[in-house]
Enzyme design. Structure first.
Site, PDB file in Angstrom:
ATOM      1  N   LYS A   1      12.734  42.009  14.322  1.00 12.79           N
ATOM      2  CA  LYS A   1      12.694  42.867  15.373  1.00 12.79           C
ATOM      3  C   LYS A   1      14.010  42.752  16.495  1.00 12.79           C
ATOM      4  O   LYS A   1      14.516  43.585  16.838  1.00 12.79           O
ATOM      5  CB  LYS A   1      11.430  42.522  16.244  1.00 12.79           C
ATOM      6  CG  LYS A   1      11.067  43.463  17.513  1.00 12.79           C
ATOM      7  CD  LYS A   1      10.764  44.917  16.917  1.00 12.79           C
ATOM      8  CE  LYS A   1      10.855  45.760  18.097  1.00 12.79           C
ATOM      9  NZ  LYS A   1      11.133  47.259  17.625  1.00 12.79           N
TER      10      LYS A   1
ATOM     11  N   LYS B   1      15.299  54.950   9.321  1.00 11.97           N
ATOM     12  CA  LYS B   1      13.833  54.613   9.383  1.00 11.97           C
ATOM     13  C   LYS B   1      13.116  54.864   8.063  1.00 11.97           C
ATOM     14  O   LYS B   1      12.473  53.740   7.611  1.00 11.97           O
ATOM     15  CB  LYS B   1      12.979  55.552  10.322  1.00 11.97           C
ATOM     16  CG  LYS B   1      13.279  55.373  11.698  1.00 11.97           C
ATOM     17  CD  LYS B   1      12.659  54.178  12.278  1.00 11.97           C
ATOM     18  CE  LYS B   1      13.404  53.762  13.582  1.00 11.97           C
ATOM     19  NZ  LYS B   1      14.475  53.079  13.547  1.00 11.97           N
TER      20      LYS B   1
ATOM     21  N   CYS C   1      14.450  34.260  15.109  1.00  9.53           N
ATOM     22  CA  CYS C   1      13.342  33.522  14.895  1.00  9.53           C
ATOM     23  C   CYS C   1      12.436  33.228  16.088  1.00  9.53           C
ATOM     24  O   CYS C   1      12.856  33.663  16.983  1.00  9.53           O
ATOM     25  CB  CYS C   1      13.756  32.018  14.300  1.00  9.53           C
ATOM     26  SG  CYS C   1      15.236  32.372  12.989  1.00  9.53           S
TER      27      CYS C   1
ATOM     28  N   GLU D   1      14.190  51.551   6.108  1.00  6.79           N
ATOM     29  CA  GLU D   1      13.852  50.185   6.727  1.00  6.79           C
ATOM     30  C   GLU D   1      12.476  49.834   6.235  1.00  6.79           C
ATOM     31  O   GLU D   1      12.096  48.806   6.006  1.00  6.79           O
ATOM     32  CB  GLU D   1      13.674  50.479   8.213  1.00  6.79           C
ATOM     33  CG  GLU D   1      15.096  50.070   9.093  1.00  6.79           C
ATOM     34  CD  GLU D   1      14.824  50.156  10.477  1.00  6.79           C
ATOM     35  OE1 GLU D   1      15.375  49.294  11.171  1.00  6.79           O
ATOM     36  OE2 GLU D   1      14.216  51.223  10.986  1.00  6.79           O
TER      37      GLU D   1
ATOM     38  N   HIS E   1      32.299  67.892   0.782  1.00  7.31           N
ATOM     39  CA  HIS E   1      33.320  66.620   0.613  1.00  7.31           C
ATOM     40  C   HIS E   1      32.980  65.571  -0.257  1.00  7.31           C
ATOM     41  O   HIS E   1      33.417  64.385   0.107  1.00  7.31           O
ATOM     42  CB  HIS E   1      33.890  66.402   2.107  1.00  7.31           C
ATOM     43  CG  HIS E   1      34.702  67.643   2.610  1.00  7.31           C
ATOM     44  ND1 HIS E   1      35.656  67.967   2.175  1.00  7.31           N
ATOM     45  CD2 HIS E   1      34.008  68.495   3.675  1.00  7.31           C
ATOM     46  CE1 HIS E   1      35.999  69.337   3.060  1.00  7.31           C
ATOM     47  NE2 HIS E   1      35.120  69.390   4.068  1.00  7.31           N
TER      48      HIS E   1
ATOM     49  N   ASN F   1      17.209  28.303  16.572  1.00  8.58           N
ATOM     50  CA  ASN F   1      17.537  29.829  16.446  1.00  8.58           C
ATOM     51  C   ASN F   1      18.915  29.896  16.639  1.00  8.58           C
ATOM     52  O   ASN F   1      19.442  29.240  17.368  1.00  8.58           O
ATOM     53  CB  ASN F   1      16.998  30.617  17.251  1.00  8.58           C
ATOM     54  CG  ASN F   1      15.504  30.890  17.437  1.00  8.58           C
ATOM     55  OD1 ASN F   1      14.765  30.344  16.315  1.00  8.58           O
ATOM     56  ND2 ASN F   1      14.576  31.326  18.144  1.00  8.58           N
ATOM     57  N   GLY F   2      19.707  30.700  16.108  1.00  9.83           N
ATOM     58  CA  GLY F   2      21.075  30.856  15.806  1.00  9.83           C
ATOM     59  C   GLY F   2      21.793  30.724  14.680  1.00  9.83           C
ATOM     60  O   GLY F   2      21.245  30.222  13.677  1.00  9.83           O
TER      61      GLY F   2
ATOM     62  N   GLU G   1      19.242  58.386  12.197  1.00 13.94           N
ATOM     63  CA  GLU G   1      18.114  57.674  12.713  1.00 13.94           C
ATOM     64  C   GLU G   1      17.084  57.834  11.673  1.00 13.94           C
ATOM     65  O   GLU G   1      16.311  57.006  11.210  1.00 13.94           O
ATOM     66  CB  GLU G   1      17.653  57.968  14.004  1.00 13.94           C
ATOM     67  CG  GLU G   1      16.292  57.410  14.431  1.00 13.94           C
ATOM     68  CD  GLU G   1      16.259  55.812  14.533  1.00 13.94           C
ATOM     69  OE1 GLU G   1      15.420  55.091  14.702  1.00 13.94           O
ATOM     70  OE2 GLU G   1      17.406  55.454  14.560  1.00 13.94           O
TER      71      GLU G   1
ATOM     72  N   TRP H   1      13.693  33.075   9.987  1.00 10.09           N
ATOM     73  CA  TRP H   1      14.060  34.177   9.219  1.00 10.09           C
ATOM     74  C   TRP H   1      15.395  33.736   8.647  1.00 10.09           C
ATOM     75  O   TRP H   1      16.447  33.324   9.271  1.00 10.09           O
ATOM     76  CB  TRP H   1      14.780  35.308  10.200  1.00 10.09           C
ATOM     77  CG  TRP H   1      15.001  36.728   9.624  1.00 10.09           C
ATOM     78  CD1 TRP H   1      14.102  37.754   9.079  1.00 10.09           C
ATOM     79  CD2 TRP H   1      16.201  36.947   9.142  1.00 10.09           C
ATOM     80  NE1 TRP H   1      14.836  38.513   8.640  1.00 10.09           N
ATOM     81  CE2 TRP H   1      15.999  38.414   8.706  1.00 10.09           C
ATOM     82  CE3 TRP H   1      17.579  36.640   9.457  1.00 10.09           C
ATOM     83  CZ2 TRP H   1      17.120  39.159   8.122  1.00 10.09           C
ATOM     84  CZ3 TRP H   1      18.632  37.217   9.062  1.00 10.09           C
ATOM     85  CH2 TRP H   1      18.549  38.472   8.127  1.00 10.09           C
TER      86      TRP H   1
ATOM     87  N   ARG I   1       8.541  39.817  15.158  1.00 11.02           N
ATOM     88  CA  ARG I   1       9.951  39.633  15.046  1.00 11.02           C
ATOM     89  C   ARG I   1      10.450  39.589  13.720  1.00 11.02           C
ATOM     90  O   ARG I   1      11.520  40.026  13.338  1.00 11.02           O
ATOM     91  CB  ARG I   1      10.389  38.746  15.882  1.00 11.02           C
ATOM     92  CG  ARG I   1      10.323  38.996  17.364  1.00 11.02           C
ATOM     93  CD  ARG I   1      10.533  37.341  17.976  1.00 11.02           C
ATOM     94  NE  ARG I   1      10.868  37.685  19.675  1.00 11.02           N
ATOM     95  CZ  ARG I   1      11.980  37.713  20.237  1.00 11.02           C
ATOM     96  NH1 ARG I   1      13.075  37.807  19.505  1.00 11.02           N
ATOM     97  NH2 ARG I   1      11.902  37.875  21.277  1.00 11.02           N
TER      98      ARG I   1
END
Length: 610
Positions: free
Chosen positions: A605, A487, A2, A490, A506, A100-101, A483, A75, A27
Site C-alpha cells: 500500500k 487497476k 513493511c 493490479e 501507430h 524498513n527501507g 488508471e 515485503w 500495506r
C-alpha cells in the site's frame, strides 16, 4: 512498505505486537515475525511466511510472554520471501532487529563484516545492520545499545527505519530512522514505536514523529530522543483521532469495494467549506506564493501521477499556466532545468511515498522554493516538508489499489486549478459560480455512476478468462484509461495497457483481435467524433468493444459493441466520474478470478522504499 511495531512495558507486550502488525496488513507483505527478550536474558524469535494470524497462533501455542519485543511484516526487496529472510534478524543470539527501507552500501559492509568473522545466513541487506550493531555493541559502545545503534547508522547509506533489542538489556528498545517513517508513543504501562501511527492506536493516541537521522531510546519509564548530531531533542507529541469505523468492512466483500462506494462521501468531505475560490485553502502564504509562480511541476508516482496528468490539462486550459508532470521515481535521476518560480506539487495518498519524497528533496536542492503537497494524511512526512498543502479527506484507505484517494486528489487539483486561474485574472464571477456548483454536484454524479454496477458486473464476467486488455482515451481521458488499465492489472493480474486512441494505428492495432477486449472512455466532447473513428478501427478487427460514454454521446450498442452510459455529464470534471466504472470493472473481474483483491501479490500500500 513493511510494518514495524516495538514496545517495552510492565506487562506482556506480545498481544500488542501482534495486533499492531495486523493493523498494518493492508500495506502488503510476504512474511512476518517477532522477537522478544525474556526476563532471563534469552532472545526468542518467531517467523511465518503466512499471515499474521499464523504468527499469532505460533505465539499462543508456545505461550510466549515478554515485556520487551519487536514485530514486523516484510515485503521482500533483497532475498526471496522465506522464513530465513523474514525479520527480525539476529546476530549471535544477542541482537534482534527489524528494518524498513533499503541499505545501498550493504554489499561493501557485508564484505567487511565477513572478513571480520561474521557469518551471513540470509540474502537480505538488513542482516548487515544486525551484525554492525552487534560489532559496535561489543566494541566502542561498551555494551550500550543506543550508542551501538548510533555508531551503526553512521555507516549506512540508504533509507531505514529500524527497531533493535538486545538479550542483555531487557526493558530497552532502540529505534532510528532516515528516509523511512517511524513514530513513538508513551502509555501508562510503557513506551512503543511503529512505522505507522495506526499500529499504536489500540494503546495510545498521543504520538510523536521522529525526524530524519533521529535515534530514540525507549524504556518503560521514559523516551529519550537524539538528533543526527547525537544531541538530545524533544519531538512534539500530537493527539490523533482514533476511528476504527472506517476499518470495518460492513456489508462489503472487500475494502476496495467499500472504498469505491465511499467516493461520494469522500468527495463531499474534501469539498467541505468550499464556498468561494480562495488561496487560503492551501495555507497562509498561498496568495503570496501563487503570485510569484509562472509554471507548475507535478511530481508523483502510479495512480497519483495519472491525477497529475489530468491536472496538467486543467491548468493549461483554464489558468493558461505551463505545467509539467514527472514520474517522481525518474525525476531525480536525470538532468533537469530548475525554475525557482515554479510551484512544485507533490501528490501522494500516504505522504510517505519514498520516491516522491526523494523527488521533493531533489527539487529543493535544485533551488525550487515553492512547494505544495496534496495528501490524505495530515501528519505525514510530505505534509511536514512542504510550504503549502491541501488535505484530501478520503479517510482510511485499506485496499492496496487506490480508489477514493485518486478521485479526491483530482478534486483537490481542480480546486488548485481554479485558484490559480482566478489569481491570474482568468476566472469571471459567473465562471467561478458555475464551477463551484459543478463541484458541489460531484457527489451526486458519482453516486449515479456507481449505480451502473449491475451492468459492469456483466462486463466483468466477459473479462474473467481474458489474458490481455486494451484501454483507450483521448485528451483528459487518456490518463483515466491509464488508471483503468492499472487497476485491472493490479488486482486481476490481467495484462492491460492504455493508449491515446489516436495512437492505435501507430502500433497497438497489431494486437487487436477477438481475444483482446478494448475499453474506451467516450465523453461527449470535441474529440468524440475522432474517437468514434478509432473505435471503428477496433471493431473492424473483430475485438469486443466496451465503451464508457455519456448519455448524449449517440453511441448505440450492437454486435461486439457494449455501451455503458454515465448518467451525469460533468464537462471538465468528467474524468472524476468516468473512472468509477473502470474501478468497478477491475474489482468485479478480480472477484470473479478469485484473486486477493485487497492484498494483490507483490504489491504494498505505502511504497516506502525506492
Amino acid at each position: 512498505m513493511c510494518g514495524i511495531v516495538g514496545a517495552v512495558a510492565v506487562n506482556n507486550i506480545v498481544p500488542m505486537l501482534l495486533e499492531g502488525i495486523a493493523r498494518l496488513e493492508y500495506r502488503g507483505y510476504d512474511s512476518t515475525g517477532l522477537a522478544v527478550v525474556h526476563s532471563t536474558g534469552a532472545l526468542e524469535r518467531l517467523v511465518s511466511t503466512a499471515r499474521v494470524a499464523d504468527l499469532a497462533a505460533q505465539a499462543t501455542e508456545k505461550k510466549i510472554h515478554a515485556t520487551t519485543g519487536i514485530s514486523h511484516t516484510r515485503w521482500a526487496t533483497h532475498g526471496k520471501p522465506s522464513e530465513t529472510n523474514a525479520h527480525p534478524h539476529t546476530s549471535h543470539h544477542e541482537i534482534a532487529l527489524v528494518h524498513n527501507g533499503i541499505i545501498e552500501n550493504y554489499e561493501t559492509l557485508r564484505e567487511a563484516l565477513t572478513a571480520e568473522g561474521y557469518e551471513f545466513i540470509t540474502q537480505t541487506d538488513t542482516e548487515v545492520i544486525a551484525h554492525l550493531v552487534h560489532k559496535h555493541w561489543h566494541g566502542n559502545a561498551h555494551g550500550d545499545l543506543r550508542r551501538a545503534v548510533q555508531a551503526t547508522v553512521r555507516q549506512l547509506t540508504g533509507a531505514y527505519a529500524i527497531a533493535v533489542v538486545s538479550a542483555r538489556e531487557p526493558g530497552r528498545l532502540i529505534g532510528a530512522r532516515f528516509g523511512s517513517p517511524l513514530v513513538i508513543g508513551h502509555t501508562e504501562e510503557g513506551s512503543c514505536l511503529a512505522s505507522d501511527a495506526a499500529a499504536l492506536l489500540p494503546v495510545t493516541q498521543r504520538i510523536a514523529y521522529l525526524e530524519e537521522g533521529d535515534v530514540v531510546d525507549l524504556t518503560r519509564e521514559e523516551i529519550l530522543c537524539y538528533d543526527r548530531n547525537e544531541e538530545t531533542v524533544k519531538r512534539p507529541f500530537i493527539q490523533l483521532e482514533a476511528s476504527t469505523a472506517q476499518a470495518e468492512l460492513g456489508p462489503y466483500r472487500h475494502f476496495m469495494q467499500k472504498e469505491i462506494f465511499e467516493q461520494p462521501r469522500a468527495i463531499a468531505d474534501t469539498l467541505e467549506g468550499v464556498d468561494t475560490v480562495t488561496p487560503a485553502w492551501f495555507g497562509e502564504r498561498a496568495a503570496e506564493i501563487f503570485s510569484k509562480i509562472d509554471r507548475v511541476l507535478i511530481l508523483a508516482c502510479g495512480t497519483s501521477h495519472y491525477a497529475g496528468q489530468v491536472a496538467k490539462q486543467w491548468m493549461e486550459s483554464l489558468a493558461q499556466l505551463p505545467c509539467h508532470v514527472e514520474i517522481a521515481s525518474e525525476y531525480r535521476y536525470r538532468d533537469s532545468v530548475p525554475n525557482p518560480n515554479a510551484l512544485v506539487i507533490v501528490v501522494s495518498q500516504s505522504g510517505e511515498t519514498a520516491d516522491t519524497l526523494a523527488a521533493l528533496n531533489h527539487a529543493k536542492t535544485l533551488g525550487h522554493v515553492h512547494t505544495l503537497s496534496i495528501c490524505n494524511v495530515a501528519t505525514s512526512a510530505m505534509v511536514r516538508q512542504t510550504e503549502l498543502r491541501y488535505l484530501t479527506r478520503a479517510g482510511v484507505e485499506i485496499g492496496v489499489a487506490s480508489t477514493k484517494a485518486f478521485t479526491t486528489q483530482l478534486v483537490a487539483l481542480f480546486l488548485l486549478t481554479l485558484t490559480l486561474t482566478k489569481g491570474r485574472g482568468r476566472l469571471t464571477a459567473e465562471e467561478e459560480a458555475f464551477w463551484l456548483r459543478a463541484l458541489r454536484h460531484l457527489p451526486s454524479a458519482m453516486q449515479a455512476a456507481l449505480g451502473l454496477e449491475p451492468q459492469i458486473i456483466a462486463w466483468a464476467e466477459a473479462f474473467t478468462n481474458k489474458a490481455h486488455a486494451l484501454f483507450l482515451g483521448r485528451g483528459l481521458h487518456y490518463p483515466i484509461a491509464q488508471e483503468g488499465a492499472l487497476k485491472l492489472k493490479e488486482i486481476s493480474y490481467i495484462h492491460a495497457e492504455a493508449y491515446p486512441a489516436g495512437e492505435l494505428k501507430h502500433g497497438p492495432l497489431a494486437l487487436v483481435d477477438a481475444d483482446m477486449p478494448v475499453v474506451a472512455i467516450a465523453p461527449n466532447n470535441a474529440l468524440l467524433e475522432k474517437l468514434k473513428s478509432n473505435l471503428q478501427e477496433v471493431k473492424a478487427r473483430g475485438a469486443e468493444l466496451y465503451v464508457v460514454a455519456d448519455l448524449d454521446s449517440h453511441l448505440s450498442a450492437g454486435d461486439g459493441l457494449h455501451v455503458l452510459r454515465v448518467p451525469e455529464h460533468a464537462t471538465l470534471l468528467s474524468p472524476i466520474i468516468h473512472v468509477a466504472p473502470l474501478q468497478l470493472l477491475a474489482y468485479h473481474t478480480a472477484s470473479f478470478r478469485g484473486t486477493d483483491v485487497d492484498k494483490p501479490r507483490n504489491l504494498a500500500k505505502s511504497v516506502t522504499v525506492e
